[in-house]
Scaffold this active site. Structure first.
Site, PDB file in Angstrom:
ATOM      1  N   HIS A  92       0.853  -1.188   0.000  1.00 19.95           N
ATOM      2  CA  HIS A  92       0.000   0.000   0.000  1.00 19.95           C
ATOM      3  C   HIS A  92       0.888   1.237   0.000  1.00 19.95           C
ATOM      4  CE1 HIS A  92      -2.864   3.053   1.396  1.00 19.95           C
ATOM      5  NE2 HIS A  92      -3.791   2.277   0.881  1.00 19.95           N
ATOM      6  N   GLU A 140      -3.660   2.883  -7.444  1.00 24.79           N
ATOM      7  CA  GLU A 140      -4.090   4.028  -6.642  1.00 24.79           C
ATOM      8  C   GLU A 140      -3.065   5.160  -6.754  1.00 24.79           C
ATOM      9  OE1 GLU A 140      -6.422   2.868  -2.728  1.00 24.79           O
ATOM     10  OE2 GLU A 140      -4.363   2.170  -2.626  1.00 24.79           O
TER      11      GLU A 140
END
Length: 221
Positions: A92, A140
């Site tokens: 992430h 993302e």
């Protein structure tokens, strides 16, 4: 194919402890009503709490590519699986790893039968991640995370480009779309751009009514 929604609780107070359980129950209820799989990624300390109280797919927010042994402070695959998780996020943008470490984490997770979602930030890193053979890549752009501006509107080319790149490298890998996702129109747009679902966080976790926010998210599917 029904989309996959993965809700990352990060370290938000609203998603900590019993808050994680409440949001997980909302995921279960909305998922059952809509027929859409809604998974949740709580903090490490809440994986067992959520998995033991709510019948909902639980993902870890991170996993280290190590096994049992002298690895103080690490989270290894068997421990995460035994706590009740069915999968894990890897890399992430708030917990970035080097490429070799990403590969080690994917290998460790697969060894325990855990689903893997590698997070990426652009088309090039998405292509590199796909070559490692995860179940999903979640693209993302970091500048849009938590912005309320969905990537599907701000930068749709990064989604379509990622889908095309992954298709060339390994068609078995599926693409999720993340950053700024919070509404039904965002999920609908993400699907139309070729992704199979979304990874999201604050738009639901910090909403006044997370269940209502989830219901809106799935309303156009």
């Amino acid at each position: 194919m029904k989309p996959l929604i993965v809700l990352n609780l990060k370290t938000y107070l609203e998603g900590t402890g019993e808050g994680a359980v409440r949001i997980a129950r909302a995921c279960k209820e909305v998922g059952e009503a809509s027929g859409i799989e809604i998974a949740i990624a709580p903090q490490f300390c809440d994986i067992y709490r959520v998995a033991s109280q709510v019948d909902v797919p639980v993902y870890s927010q991170h996993l280290d590519g190590v096994g049992a042994g002298s690895f103080t402070g690490h989270a290894f695959a068997k421990c995460i699986k035994d706590a009740g998780a069915v999968g894990t996020l890897i890399n992430h943008s708030e917990c970035r790893l080097k490429l070799a470490d990403i590969e080690a984490s994917v290998t460790a997770a697969k060894g325990e039968g855990l689903r893997t979602i590698i997070c990426t930030n652009n088309i090039a890193t998405t292509a590199a991640a796909a070559a490692l053979g995860p179940d999903y890549v979640a693209v993302e752009p970091p500048e849009l995370i938590g912005s309320g501006i969905p990537v599907s509107k701000a930068d749709p080319e990064v989604v379509t480009g990622s889908v095309a790149a992954v298709e060339r490298i390994d068609p078995a890998v599926k693409v999720l779309c993340g950053a700024g996702i919070s509404k039904g129109e965002d999920l609908k747009a993400a699907i139309e751009l070729g992704s199979v679902g979304v990874l999201l966080a604050s738009g639901i976790v910090k909403a006044k009514d997370p269940k209502a926010a989830l219901e809106d998210l799935v309303s156009l599917i």
